[in-house]
Design a protein around this motif. Structure first.
Motif, short mmCIF file in Angstrom:
data_model
loop_
_atom_site.label_atom_id
_atom_site.label_comp_id
_atom_site.label_asym_id
_atom_site.label_seq_id
_atom_site.Cartn_x
_atom_site.Cartn_y
_atom_site.Cartn_z
N ARG A 217 0.85 -1.18 0.00
CA ARG A 217 0.00 0.00 0.00
C ARG A 217 0.89 1.23 0.00
NH1 ARG A 217 -5.09 -0.37 1.88
NH2 ARG A 217 -4.86 -2.56 1.44
N CYS A 218 0.52 2.22 -0.81
CA CYS A 218 1.27 3.46 -0.90
C CYS A 218 0.34 4.62 -0.58
CB CYS A 218 1.80 3.66 -2.32
SG CYS A 218 2.82 2.29 -2.87
N PHE A 219 0.89 5.67 -0.02
CA PHE A 219 0.07 6.79 0.47
C PHE A 219 0.62 8.11 -0.06
CE2 PHE A 219 0.22 3.30 3.43
CZ PHE A 219 -1.09 3.10 3.80
N ARG A 220 -0.21 8.85 -0.74
CA ARG A 220 0.23 10.16 -1.24
C ARG A 220 -0.87 11.17 -1.00
NH1 ARG A 220 3.44 7.87 -6.69
NH2 ARG A 220 4.53 6.29 -5.47
N ASP A 221 -0.53 12.24 -0.31
CA ASP A 221 -1.53 13.23 0.07
C ASP A 221 -1.63 14.30 -1.01
OD1 ASP A 221 -3.32 14.81 1.32
OD2 ASP A 221 -2.04 15.38 3.00
N GLU A 222 -2.31 13.93 -2.09
CA GLU A 222 -2.42 14.87 -3.21
C GLU A 222 -3.84 15.40 -3.30
OE1 GLU A 222 0.58 13.45 -6.52
OE2 GLU A 222 -0.72 11.84 -5.90
N ASP A 223 -3.98 16.54 -3.98
CA ASP A 223 -5.31 17.09 -4.19
C ASP A 223 -6.09 16.16 -5.10
OD1 ASP A 223 -4.64 19.26 -2.67
OD2 ASP A 223 -3.96 20.44 -4.39
N ALA A 224 -7.43 16.17 -4.92
CA ALA A 224 -8.29 15.36 -5.78
C ALA A 224 -8.04 15.77 -7.22
CB ALA A 224 -9.76 15.58 -5.41
N ARG A 225 -7.50 14.84 -7.99
CA ARG A 225 -7.15 15.18 -9.37
C ARG A 225 -7.29 13.89 -10.15
NH1 ARG A 225 -1.69 15.92 -11.54
NH2 ARG A 225 -0.88 15.58 -9.46
N GLY A 226 -8.12 13.93 -11.19
CA GLY A 226 -8.31 12.72 -11.99
C GLY A 226 -8.82 11.60 -11.11
N ASP A 227 -8.32 10.44 -11.36
CA ASP A 227 -8.85 9.25 -10.72
C ASP A 227 -7.84 8.73 -9.70
OD1 ASP A 227 -10.56 7.14 -10.27
OD2 ASP A 227 -9.63 5.92 -11.83
N ARG A 228 -7.51 9.55 -8.72
CA ARG A 228 -6.49 9.14 -7.75
C ARG A 228 -7.12 8.77 -6.43
NH1 ARG A 228 -1.16 12.56 -8.88
NH2 ARG A 228 -1.16 12.20 -11.12
N GLN A 229 -6.42 8.00 -5.67
CA GLN A 229 -6.83 7.65 -4.31
C GLN A 229 -5.67 8.00 -3.38
OE1 GLN A 229 -9.68 5.52 -2.83
NE2 GLN A 229 -10.51 6.83 -4.43
N PRO A 230 -5.99 8.48 -2.16
CA PRO A 230 -4.90 8.80 -1.22
C PRO A 230 -4.09 7.56 -0.85
CG PRO A 230 -7.07 9.04 -0.19
CD PRO A 230 -7.31 8.84 -1.64
N GLU A 231 -4.72 6.41 -0.85
CA GLU A 231 -3.94 5.18 -0.70
C GLU A 231 -4.25 4.26 -1.87
OE1 GLU A 231 -5.15 2.40 2.46
OE2 GLU A 231 -6.53 3.96 3.11
N PHE A 232 -3.21 3.64 -2.38
CA PHE A 232 -3.39 2.77 -3.53
C PHE A 232 -2.39 1.63 -3.43
CE2 PHE A 232 0.42 4.18 -5.75
CZ PHE A 232 0.64 5.42 -5.18
N THR A 233 -2.52 0.67 -4.34
CA THR A 233 -1.71 -0.54 -4.20
C THR A 233 -0.74 -0.69 -5.36
OG1 THR A 233 -3.58 -1.56 -3.08
CG2 THR A 233 -1.87 -3.03 -3.88
N GLN A 234 0.46 -1.06 -5.02
CA GLN A 234 1.48 -1.34 -6.04
C GLN A 234 1.95 -2.77 -5.92
OE1 GLN A 234 4.83 1.28 -5.42
NE2 GLN A 234 3.98 2.89 -6.73
N LEU A 235 2.25 -3.37 -7.08
CA LEU A 235 3.11 -4.55 -7.05
C LEU A 235 4.52 -3.99 -7.14
CD1 LEU A 235 3.87 -7.53 -7.20
CD2 LEU A 235 3.64 -7.37 -9.68
N ASP A 236 5.27 -4.14 -6.06
CA ASP A 236 6.57 -3.49 -5.96
C ASP A 236 7.67 -4.56 -6.08
OD1 ASP A 236 8.02 -1.10 -5.52
OD2 ASP A 236 8.51 -1.79 -3.50
N ILE A 237 8.66 -4.27 -6.91
CA ILE A 237 9.67 -5.28 -7.24
C ILE A 237 11.05 -4.66 -7.25
CG2 ILE A 237 10.53 -6.71 -9.18
CD1 ILE A 237 7.63 -7.34 -9.84
#
Ligand code: ASP
Length: 463
Positions: A217-237
């Motif tokens: 899970r990743c967290f970025r405190d950005e303004d509501a813009r497009g289709d973003r979520q404050p927390e989202f999921t990455q496959l991280d490698i």
């Protein structure tokens, strides 16, 4: 008797079975009652007849979304009554016994026929647990599960190791605003939620893990813009002892394999993903994530491509240098000396590679600077003083002193990948409990007020 799934009734014709699930719809016809009965596997028709009077009597109490247990006989339907729209349309369950497990109030929107009315999203999110019962969300979550499962299976097979990294971490300059968590034990100090596991995964490479992955899970405190979520999921490698092409080839195989397993009906525009430089796509399409589908109306077509050779740095509004993608990236080998000499800064190309799907950037990564001096040069170029570098990145520079393997990696946005595969416009429809566009959770009602006592413990005064 053990419960079986509704879909499994097809394998039990002529037998008595026990089913558990929800009432989709209920109709009375003369002395009989019909229900459409639903569980995770699907829907079947149940009929209550007068010859089982007790069950029929109980069935009169049923309303939609009642949760029930049913004992019934699986009967083959006569040819003429087969329902071709239903996976279980060749059978019908004759109810023998009925037990109401829990009653339901009338739901605030229809669960059964989601296409009849366009339900307001606020209402869907307020009662997300009911929205999740609908076919669309069930399908999307199953797809998401299958994507994650097939990713894991592929990576396990390739000898990647799954490692968890902290959620309470330190503020990092990855390009977005951090979510901060005040520390009670260290008044006036803060943890930050990770924008990505970038630094930890590199430190895992120093730690000899060699091939790491995590669905994180990743967290970025950005303004509501497009289709973003404050927390989202990455496959991280992240991988050690690799160069750019090694990562590109391995990741292309991973994603191709996942698509083949979870969405075999999809048509790939290109059998191998084309690779284009940033300059080429900008010249040809004017965007760095072009949609290369042959037929853009076709949701079953997938056009993947790689974009490489991005500029490492760009100018900010106040005429300073900033990184375009990731401060931990290395320059391409030909430009390494420029980086070390801090010359031709605007011309330095980074090892960054992005994977693009149907016009969305679904993944990105790079080969990293594993020599502390090279990382330090990047940080100097983007304007950090020696003290700031020490305070913010001292741990990385220190770690890199101890025989750090060359390494590189990538992260894929799981939400977007699943949304494209599901044919959904937005990522909120492939996340079990998303926030609204404005970052609220109408169901839990968060963000919310907290007690004065909690604030006092954290030495926080509200202004
Ligand atoms: N951490 C990067 C990101 O979140 C991905 C990577 O370079 O591996 O975009």
């Amino acid at each position: 008797m053990e419960r079986i799934s509704i879909l499994d009734t097809l394998n039990h014709v002529g037998e008595e079975v026990v089913l558990k699930g929800w009432v989709n719809t209920r109709r009375k016809m003369g002395k009989m009652i019909f229900i459409d009965f639903r569980d995770r596997s699907g829907v079947c028709q149940v009929i209550f007849l007068p010859n089982h009077a007790e069950a029929l009597e109980e069935a009169k109490k049923l309303g939609v979304e009642y949760c029930i247990e049913l004992k019934g006989m699986v009967n083959q339907r006569p040819e003429k009554q087969v329902n071709k729209d239903l996976a279980t349309g060749t059978v019908e369950i004759e109810a023998l016994e009925l037990k109401i497990l829990s009653e339901s109030e009338t739901p605030p929107f229809e669960i059964e026929d989601e296409f009849k009315e366009e339900v307001n999203e606020e209402l869907r999110l307020k009662h997300r647990y009911l929205d999740l019962r609908r076919e669309r969300m069930q399908k999307n979550l199953i797809l998401r599960h299958n994507v994650a499962k097939s990713m894991r299976e592929y990576l396990y097979e390739q000898d990647f190791m799954e490692v968890e990294t902290p959620i309470l971490t330190k503020s990092t300059p990855e390009g977005a605003r951090d979510f901060l968590v005040p520390s009670r034990n260290y008044p006036k100090k803060f943890y930050a939620l990770p924008q990505s596991p970038q630094q930890y995964k590199q430190l895992l490479m120093v730690g000899g893990i060699e091939k790491y992955f995590q669905i994180s899970r990743c967290f970025r405190d950005e303004d509501a813009r497009g289709d973003r979520q404050p927390e989202f999921t990455q496959l991280d490698i992240e991988m050690s002892f690799v160069e750019r092409d090694d990562v590109i080839v391995a990741m292309e195989e991973l994603i191709t394999q996942v698509v083949k397993v979870v969405a075999p009906e999809k048509k790939l525009t290109f059998s191998t993903m084309p690779r284009k430089t940033y300059q080429e796509v900008m010249d040809e399409y004017g965007v760095d994530r072009p949609d290369l589908r042959e037929n853009k109306e076709d949701p079953n077509e997938l056009a993947f491509l790689w974009v490489t050779d991005f500029p490492f740095f760009e100018k900010t509004e106040d005429d300073k240098w900033t990184f375009t993608h990731n401060p931990f990236s290395a320059a391409i080998p030909d430009h390494h000396e420029w980086l070390m000499q801090k010359e031709n800064i605007g011309d330095i190309i980074t090892t960054q590679y992005d994977m693009v799907l149907n016009g969305f950037e679904i993944g990105g990564g790079s080969i990293r600077n594993h020599q502390p001096e090279a990382l330090k040069k990047v940080l100097e170029i983007i304007g950090y003083s020696d003290e700031e570098i020490q305070a913010n990145f001292g741990h990385m520079l220190e770690a890199f002193k101890y025989g750090t393997p060359p390494h590189g990696g990538i992260a894929f946005g799981l939400d977007r990948l699943v949304a494209v595969l599901a044919g959904e416009q937005g990522i909120r429809d492939v996340i079990a409990f998303p926030k609204t566009l404005e970052g609220r959770d109408p169901m839990m009602d968060s963000p919310s007020d907290v007690d004065q006592e909690q604030l006092d413990e954290l030495s926080i005064k509200l202004v």
